[in-house]
Design a protein around this motif. Sequence first.
Motif, mmCIF file in Angstrom:
data_model
loop_
_atom_site.group_PDB
_atom_site.id
_atom_site.type_symbol
_atom_site.label_atom_id
_atom_site.label_comp_id
_atom_site.label_asym_id
_atom_site.label_seq_id
_atom_site.Cartn_x
_atom_site.Cartn_y
_atom_site.Cartn_z
ATOM 1 N N SER A 174 0.776 -1.280 -0.006
ATOM 2 C CA SER A 174 0.058 0.062 0.082
ATOM 3 C C SER A 174 0.678 1.091 -0.086
ATOM 4 O O SER A 174 2.156 1.024 0.353
ATOM 5 N N VAL A 175 0.363 2.448 -0.409
ATOM 6 C CA VAL A 175 0.873 3.753 -0.231
ATOM 7 C C VAL A 175 0.453 4.702 0.440
ATOM 8 O O VAL A 175 -0.833 4.733 0.632
ATOM 9 N N THR A 176 1.279 5.273 1.558
ATOM 10 C CA THR A 176 0.591 6.509 2.346
ATOM 11 C C THR A 176 1.487 7.654 1.935
ATOM 12 O O THR A 176 2.637 7.544 1.979
ATOM 13 N N LYS A 177 0.647 8.594 1.649
ATOM 14 C CA LYS A 177 1.515 9.724 1.028
ATOM 15 C C LYS A 177 1.351 11.036 1.981
ATOM 16 O O LYS A 177 0.388 11.289 2.355
ATOM 17 N N ILE A 178 2.517 11.577 2.442
ATOM 18 C CA ILE A 178 2.846 12.567 3.103
ATOM 19 C C ILE A 178 3.699 13.622 2.770
ATOM 20 O O ILE A 178 4.747 13.324 2.319
ATOM 21 N N ALA A 179 3.030 14.766 2.774
ATOM 22 C CA ALA A 179 3.767 15.954 2.250
ATOM 23 C C ALA A 179 4.213 16.832 3.342
ATOM 24 O O ALA A 179 3.494 17.281 4.034
ATOM 25 N N TRP A 180 5.469 17.234 3.518
ATOM 26 C CA TRP A 180 6.157 17.987 4.266
ATOM 27 C C TRP A 180 6.575 19.369 4.080
ATOM 28 O O TRP A 180 7.272 19.103 2.984
ATOM 29 N N GLY A 181 5.779 20.438 4.299
ATOM 30 C CA GLY A 181 6.237 21.617 3.730
ATOM 31 C C GLY A 181 6.181 22.832 4.934
ATOM 32 O O GLY A 181 6.297 22.498 6.098
ATOM 33 N N PRO A 182 6.213 23.944 4.358
ATOM 34 C CA PRO A 182 6.665 24.949 5.306
ATOM 35 C C PRO A 182 5.299 25.234 6.375
ATOM 36 O O PRO A 182 5.497 25.609 7.650
ATOM 37 N N ASN A 183 4.288 24.913 5.983
ATOM 38 C CA ASN A 183 3.108 24.751 7.043
ATOM 39 C C ASN A 183 2.936 23.529 7.686
ATOM 40 O O ASN A 183 1.772 23.350 8.064
ATOM 41 N N GLY A 184 3.860 22.559 7.768
ATOM 42 C CA GLY A 184 3.738 21.267 8.401
ATOM 43 C C GLY A 184 3.337 20.256 7.438
ATOM 44 O O GLY A 184 4.064 20.228 6.301
ATOM 45 N N ALA A 185 2.854 19.231 7.974
ATOM 46 C CA ALA A 185 2.381 18.110 6.974
ATOM 47 C C ALA A 185 1.057 18.009 6.481
ATOM 48 O O ALA A 185 0.115 18.496 7.219
ATOM 49 N N GLN A 186 1.145 17.345 5.387
ATOM 50 C CA GLN A 186 -0.450 17.249 4.907
ATOM 51 C C GLN A 186 -0.445 15.735 4.344
ATOM 52 O O GLN A 186 0.447 15.232 3.542
ATOM 53 N N VAL A 187 -1.527 14.997 4.866
ATOM 54 C CA VAL A 187 -1.650 13.720 4.763
ATOM 55 C C VAL A 187 -2.458 13.554 3.496
ATOM 56 O O VAL A 187 -3.616 13.791 3.401
ATOM 57 N N HIS A 188 -1.788 12.902 2.199
ATOM 58 C CA HIS A 188 -2.881 12.739 0.996
ATOM 59 C C HIS A 188 -3.319 11.302 0.768
ATOM 60 O O HIS A 188 -3.986 11.110 -0.363
ATOM 61 N N GLY A 189 -3.206 10.573 1.701
ATOM 62 C CA GLY A 189 -3.778 9.128 1.621
ATOM 63 C C GLY A 189 -2.917 8.313 2.560
ATOM 64 O O GLY A 189 -1.939 8.267 2.678
ATOM 65 N N ILE A 190 -3.596 7.355 3.063
ATOM 66 C CA ILE A 190 -3.178 6.257 4.014
ATOM 67 C C ILE A 190 -3.746 5.035 3.475
ATOM 68 O O ILE A 190 -4.860 4.711 3.292
ATOM 69 N N ASN A 191 -2.699 4.144 3.440
ATOM 70 C CA ASN A 191 -3.141 2.552 3.081
ATOM 71 C C ASN A 191 -3.767 2.717 1.802
ATOM 72 O O ASN A 191 -4.694 1.898 1.541
ATOM 73 N N HIS A 192 -3.234 3.313 0.563
ATOM 74 C CA HIS A 192 -4.000 3.487 -0.659
ATOM 75 C C HIS A 192 -3.462 2.129 -1.092
ATOM 76 O O HIS A 192 -2.290 1.855 -1.367
ATOM 77 N N LEU A 193 -4.452 1.412 -1.792
ATOM 78 C CA LEU A 193 -4.038 0.194 -2.553
ATOM 79 C C LEU A 193 -4.398 0.224 -3.960
ATOM 80 O O LEU A 193 -5.286 0.793 -4.410
ATOM 81 N N VAL A 194 -3.422 0.337 -4.936
ATOM 82 C CA VAL A 194 -3.458 0.437 -6.390
ATOM 83 C C VAL A 194 -3.651 -1.038 -7.170
ATOM 84 O O VAL A 194 -3.662 -1.982 -6.443
#
Length: 194
Positions: A174-194
């Motif tokens: 599975s894919v868990t997507k987390i973006a870390w930037g100037p305003n902290g973290a943004q979670v764009h998906g947890i346990n995504h199965l393709v």
Amino acid sequence: MTTTTWHWVRHGPTHQKTFVGWRDVPADVSDTDHLARLDAHLPQDALVISSDLIRCVQTADAITNTRTRLAANPHLRELHFGSWDGVHFSEVSEKHPVLSRAYWETPGDATPPGGESWDEAAHRVHTTMQHISRQNAGRDIIAVAHFGVILTQVQMALGVTAAKVLAHKIDNLSVTKIAWGPNGAQVHGINHLV
């Protein structure tokens, strides 16, 4: 500060029925269709890194293709279960009833004999992620890692307790997507199965 996006991929299945932490067991990477879908889903210009344990290295090998591969990193290893590693869950709960319940129900500083606590593992992984992010700012990074490792990063990103984050499922491949930037973290998906 630029945004660095982590695509956390859980390694292929091991088919183990016991605790598997730092014990080095191989992954089943025979589902080539799933691996091909995973490869196609992930950004082609991303860097690829993995834990140094064979199950992650094998999974990373299967999806790297033309992407740049960073050296496998021992700090991205699974939770260190100490003497519980390789032991069936029921046997651990029989032998250490109070400690094993505390480890899963109120994770934090409960530590398996010879292993590490949730808090220690979370600190290890998060410090490593921050270091790699600084070295590769603004990039997409595919990190092939483990159930516990990925959940420590979901916990950090969401700012929730370890007990709450353990309610999340992290399936193999599975894919868990987390973006870390100037305003902290943004979670764009947890346990995504393709």
